[in-house]
Enzyme design. Structure first.
Site, PDB file in Angstrom:
ATOM      1  N   LYS A 110      -3.422 -71.480  21.605  1.00 43.51           N
ATOM      2  CA  LYS A 110      -3.971 -72.148  22.751  1.00 43.51           C
ATOM      3  C   LYS A 110      -5.412 -72.162  23.084  1.00 43.51           C
ATOM      4  O   LYS A 110      -5.895 -70.815  22.895  1.00 43.51           O
ATOM      5  CB  LYS A 110      -3.063 -71.683  24.016  1.00 43.51           C
ATOM      6  CG  LYS A 110      -3.672 -72.758  25.185  1.00 43.51           C
ATOM      7  CD  LYS A 110      -2.579 -72.546  26.326  1.00 43.51           C
ATOM      8  CE  LYS A 110      -2.763 -71.261  27.072  1.00 43.51           C
ATOM      9  NZ  LYS A 110      -3.995 -70.976  27.880  1.00 43.51           N
ATOM     10  N   GLU A 112      -8.820 -73.518  25.424  1.00 43.94           N
ATOM     11  CA  GLU A 112      -9.290 -74.239  26.578  1.00 43.94           C
ATOM     12  C   GLU A 112     -10.447 -75.252  26.275  1.00 43.94           C
ATOM     13  O   GLU A 112     -11.646 -74.606  25.719  1.00 43.94           O
ATOM     14  CB  GLU A 112      -9.699 -73.150  27.680  1.00 43.94           C
ATOM     15  CG  GLU A 112      -8.713 -72.170  27.856  1.00 43.94           C
ATOM     16  CD  GLU A 112      -9.109 -71.043  29.211  1.00 43.94           C
ATOM     17  OE1 GLU A 112     -10.106 -71.196  29.658  1.00 43.94           O
ATOM     18  OE2 GLU A 112      -8.239 -70.131  29.276  1.00 43.94           O
ATOM     19  N   GLU A 179      -3.506 -76.853  34.245  1.00 45.89           N
ATOM     20  CA  GLU A 179      -3.372 -76.019  35.135  1.00 45.89           C
ATOM     21  C   GLU A 179      -4.313 -76.558  36.329  1.00 45.89           C
ATOM     22  O   GLU A 179      -5.525 -76.788  36.371  1.00 45.89           O
ATOM     23  CB  GLU A 179      -4.033 -74.526  34.554  1.00 45.89           C
ATOM     24  CG  GLU A 179      -3.970 -73.424  35.670  1.00 45.89           C
ATOM     25  CD  GLU A 179      -4.328 -72.166  35.094  1.00 45.89           C
ATOM     26  OE1 GLU A 179      -4.386 -71.961  33.618  1.00 45.89           O
ATOM     27  OE2 GLU A 179      -4.660 -71.154  35.802  1.00 45.89           O
TER      28      GLU A 179
HETATM   29  O1  KIV Z   1      -3.353 -66.939  30.064  1.00 50.69           O
HETATM   30  C1  KIV Z   1      -2.393 -67.250  30.681  1.00 50.69           C
HETATM   31  O2  KIV Z   1      -1.435 -66.736  31.059  1.00 50.69           O
HETATM   32  C2  KIV Z   1      -2.541 -68.951  30.718  1.00 50.69           C
HETATM   33  C3  KIV Z   1      -1.465 -69.718  31.246  1.00 50.69           C
HETATM   34  C4  KIV Z   1      -0.789 -68.931  32.629  1.00 50.69           C
HETATM   35  C5  KIV Z   1      -1.297 -71.106  31.128  1.00 50.69           C
HETATM   36  O3  KIV Z   1      -3.304 -69.400  30.175  1.00 50.69           O
END
Ligand code: KIV
Length: 261
Positions: A110, A112, A179
């Site tokens: 993931k 950002e 988010e």
């Molecule tokens: O780092 C994290 O825990 C997150 C989420 C809660 C979406 O990115």
């Protein structure tokens, strides 16, 4: 084993699914036995495990260590690992660092950010590295955003998040986390995107929900407005986690106190 194909089918059937963060082997095992579909090794470990104020100090070495620990605890659950601050500032770095997470058990990584990431997401995806986007409140940019506030509240900001979401999907992202954005915006994004959308503080209309494990167990200090302490009404961790999963599946979480319209 839960795959991205299963998650796509759940979106098509309108079945909600659940995600939770984890950072170690023992909690990963409990989360799997609660039937939660996705574990995210979130860089929130910087806050809840390491005691930092932000996620910025988290390194790729930290993420590799926790990804490997979680991965040893699961057989069925879909494992996503966060790429930490500036580990994907260039496409070359993104390829190098994401491969470390994939080689230590992640099934997806993931990142950002929006438009600026489209070439990187495309190059990763073309090389077999599945990508989850993350829009709205992006904690690695907390100092640029000026705090942890709702994003996309006015129409210009909402349009930008919507267009970033479309761009990430076109570039090859296969999941998207949104988010702390208004529920009306996450509903629109979820409807327009083919890929599953996972919300946190973004209302009830996304395909899935995610929360930080330590928030739902009430051990992270102040619980954010968008979370609920599921341990309060349950007498064990496993029943709290099962309760969270069923509350998401039957749409009794989140409720109006957890989001803005
Ligand atoms: O780092 C994290 O825990 C997150 C989420 C809660 C979406 O990115």
């Amino acid at each position: 084993m839960v795959t991205i194909t299963d998650l796509n089918k759940m979106k098509t059937r309108g079945e909600k699914f659940t995600a939770l963060t984890a950072y170690d082997y023992s909690f990963a095992k409990i989360i799997e036995s609660a039937g939660i579909e996705i574990i995210l090794i979130g860089d929130s470990l910087g806050n809840v495990c390491q005691g930092h104020q932000t996620t910025i100090p988290v390194s790729i070495g930290d993420m590799v260590y926790h990804t490997a620990s979680v991965s040893r605890g699961v057989k069925e659950t879909f494992v996503i690992a966060d790429m930490p601050f500036l580990s994907y500032g260039t496409t070359q770095n993104a390829l190098k660092n994401s491969s470390k997470l994939m080689q230590n058990g992640a099934k997806m990584v993931k990142l950002e950010g929006g438009h600026w990431l489209s070439e990187t997401v495309y190059q990763m995806s073309e090389r077999g590295i599945p990508v989850c986007g993350h829009l709205g409140l992006t904690p690695q940019s907390v100092h640029k955003l000026g705090g942890y506030a709702i994003q996309g509240a006015d129409s210009k900001a909402a349009d930008k998040i919507f267009s970033d979401a479309m761009t990430l999907e076109q570039a090859g992202a296969q999941l998207l986390v949104v988010e702390c954005i208004p529920s009306s915006l996450s509903k629109l994004i979820t409807k327009k995107l083919q890929i599953p959308v996972i919300g946190i503080g973004a209302g009830p209309c996304t395909d899935a929900q995610i929360l930080v494990l330590y928030d739902i167990l009430g051990i992270s200090g102040q619980i954010p407005r968008f979370a609920r302490n599921f341990l309060l009404d349950n007498n064990s961790i496993i029943s709290a986690l099962k309760n969270y999963a069923s509350a998401v599946r039957n749409s009794t979480f989140p409720t109006s106190e957890h989001f803005v319209e």
